[in-house]
Write a protein that holds these residues in place. Structure first.
Motif, PDB file in Angstrom:
ATOM      1  N   ALA A 106      56.097  76.882  37.819  1.00 27.60           N
ATOM      2  CA  ALA A 106      56.712  76.245  38.986  1.00 27.60           C
ATOM      3  C   ALA A 106      57.271  77.287  39.951  1.00 27.60           C
ATOM      4  O   ALA A 106      57.149  77.151  41.175  1.00 27.60           O
ATOM      5  CB  ALA A 106      57.825  75.290  38.546  1.00 27.60           C
ATOM      6  N   VAL A 107      57.872  78.335  39.410  1.00 29.47           N
ATOM      7  CA  VAL A 107      58.439  79.382  40.255  1.00 29.47           C
ATOM      8  C   VAL A 107      57.335  80.092  41.029  1.00 29.47           C
ATOM      9  O   VAL A 107      57.419  80.263  42.253  1.00 29.47           O
ATOM     10  CB  VAL A 107      59.239  80.396  39.407  1.00 29.47           C
ATOM     11  N   ARG A 108      56.287  80.494  40.341  1.00 20.81           N
ATOM     12  CA  ARG A 108      55.200  81.232  41.000  1.00 20.81           C
ATOM     13  C   ARG A 108      54.502  80.374  42.059  1.00 20.81           C
ATOM     14  O   ARG A 108      54.159  80.863  43.150  1.00 20.81           O
ATOM     15  CB  ARG A 108      54.196  81.730  39.953  1.00 20.81           C
ATOM     16  N   LYS A 109      54.303  79.112  41.769  1.00 24.66           N
ATOM     17  CA  LYS A 109      53.660  78.208  42.732  1.00 24.66           C
ATOM     18  C   LYS A 109      54.476  78.105  44.013  1.00 24.66           C
ATOM     19  O   LYS A 109      53.941  78.235  45.122  1.00 24.66           O
ATOM     20  CB  LYS A 109      53.492  76.823  42.102  1.00 24.66           C
ATOM     21  N   ASN A 110      55.789  77.878  43.860  1.00 20.47           N
ATOM     22  CA  ASN A 110      56.627  77.677  45.042  1.00 20.47           C
ATOM     23  C   ASN A 110      56.908  78.991  45.778  1.00 20.47           C
ATOM     24  O   ASN A 110      57.131  78.994  46.988  1.00 20.47           O
ATOM     25  CB  ASN A 110      57.932  76.973  44.647  1.00 20.47           C
ATOM     26  N   GLU A 111      56.896  80.101  45.044  1.00 23.88           N
ATOM     27  CA  GLU A 111      56.981  81.405  45.709  1.00 23.88           C
ATOM     28  C   GLU A 111      55.756  81.626  46.591  1.00 23.88           C
ATOM     29  O   GLU A 111      55.869  82.062  47.746  1.00 23.88           O
ATOM     30  CB  GLU A 111      57.051  82.526  44.667  1.00 23.88           C
ATOM     31  N   ALA A 112      54.588  81.321  46.064  1.00 22.01           N
ATOM     32  CA  ALA A 112      53.341  81.524  46.806  1.00 22.01           C
ATOM     33  C   ALA A 112      53.287  80.666  48.063  1.00 22.01           C
ATOM     34  O   ALA A 112      52.692  81.058  49.072  1.00 22.01           O
ATOM     35  CB  ALA A 112      52.147  81.211  45.901  1.00 22.01           C
TER      36      ALA A 112
END
Length: 403
Positions: free
Chosen positions: A367-373
């Protein structure tokens, strides 16, 4: 075991006091509250032969509940750092009733000398004498429900007051010694325009309140506004105009010296609402009164929501509970994330590990990586926080943190 008890006693606690009465319900309100014209009972177990307005009977029951909790080892030794009177309209209580409730709270709980004690209040229900009594009893933060400075918009909302009445209440509050005042505003109101909302912002900030809450109107099921919208009788701003109001709020209040510290809340330095921050950071809180919710040691419970059942609750038992659950580890993690991300500072990875014994990225890495991207979340210096775009799309981001 003895050290666990001592540790529990030292943990800070917040208190929420629910006063469910209003002069009349607003057209947008779906809170657990009701107008005074509907709030009369007689022949209750406590007063079988007397006819009293419900608020007086209600205060009797509320004080009894406060007294019961204040005698429990689990609560009476914990330092209370904030008290919040919400509603409804808590400022409908009389001076005597305010004194009674505060006296019971102080007798039963360890309310700290520097505790933040907030009372929500509506213009039209305040007097100089009542405000002085609040201050005498220790209330040190006042939250005034204005919503708009345009009388036309207030009338559509079903508010009982005019902007002039708000100005009088604000003046009386300052004269009574209140140095910490919040003003509530709303956006996306029927018939509201960008110029009218900007005027509300200008007029409110000119008064210099320490805190401003700015919420967008949501049409809730079962409210008069829902029926009016279904019938095509609500002239609401379109989505683009609503978004413009949202961005205007942030920009204008920043220029006026109000720092945004949560999605909908702005404050001058040092005047952030400590009670609400406690909610967002997962501090234990005890709710007292009709329908009030509590979170204590990972257990959530709430009082009965039907007033007759609450009034008839037995002394010295937990019969007034309507619902109770012990939160799972996953549920606790979810709350830590979606409440913590509401704050501009976001959440601490170190705090997450200390609380749950696992690293945040091992649970929420995807979830963190998705929303960072997507430019919605920023991970920096051991913290996760929403970007400006993330704040705009907060509900979408937070949905990714539900396990």
């Amino acid at each position: 075991m003895r050290s666990d008890i001592k540790s529990a006693r030292r943990r800070e606690l917040e208190l929420y006091i629910h006063i469910p009465f209003c002069v009349k319900k607003c057209n947008y309100c779906d809170f657990l509250s009701f107008g005074m014209e509907d709030a009369r009972l007689s022949g209750t177990p406590c007063h079988p032969t007397r006819q009293l307005p419900v608020p007086e009977i209600y205060v009797d029951r509320l004080c009894r509940e406060i007294r019961w909790y204040g005698q429990k080892e689990e609560f009476c030794h914990r330092p209370v750092v904030s008290v919040f009177f919400g509603g409804g309209t808590p400022s409908l209580l009389s001076e005597t009733q305010i004194f009674r409730v505060m006296a019971e709270l102080r007798a039963g709980f360890l309310i700290q000398r520097d505790a933040e004690i907030t009372m929500e209040a509506n213009p039209g229900t305040l007097t100089p004498g009542k405000l002085k009594q609040m201050r005498f009893c220790g209330v040190n933060r006042l939250s005034l429900g204005l919503q708009s400075t345009a009388d036309k918009e207030l009338k559509v909302l079903g508010r009982i007051h005019s902007y002039g009445a708000f100005l009088q209440s604000f003046k009386w509050a300052r004269e009574a010694g209140f140095k910490n005042i919040n003003v509530d505003l709303m956006t996306a109101l029927p018939e509201q325009t960008m110029p009218s909302y900007q005027k509300s912002l200008e007029q409110v900030t000119a008064l210099g309140p320490e805190h401003i809450s700015a919420y967008s109107l949501i049409i809730e099921p079962g409210t008069p506004f829902e029926a009016m919208e279904t019938q095509g009788k609500l002239a609401l701003p379109d989505e683009d105009e609503e978004r413009e109001m949202y961005h205007l709020t942030r920009k204008f209040l920043s220029e006026m010296g109000y720092e945004r510290y949560e999605i909908s809340n702005y404050a001058r330095q040092g005047y952030e609402c400590r009670h609400n921050i406690g909610y967002w950071r997962g501090r234990d809180y005890l709710g007292l009164g009709l329908g009030a919710s509590s979170l204590i040691n990972g257990r959530r419970f709430s009082n009965k929501t039907e007033i007759g059942a609450y009034m008839a609750m037995a002394t010295g038992t937990e019969d007034w509970y309507e619902a109770a659950e012990t939160l799972t580890s996953s549920a606790k993690m979810e709350e830590f994330m979606f409440l913590g991300l509401r704050m501009v500072r976001g959440v601490s990875e170190k705090d997450f590990y200390r609380k749950f014994g696992v690293k945040i990225m091992s649970v929420y890495g995807e979830a963190v990586r998705k929303n960072e991207a997507e430019g919605l979340l920023l991970r920096k210096n051991g913290r996760l926080r929403l970007t400006e775009l993330g704040m705009d799309l907060a509900n979408r981001v937070m949905a990714d943190f539900i396990l």
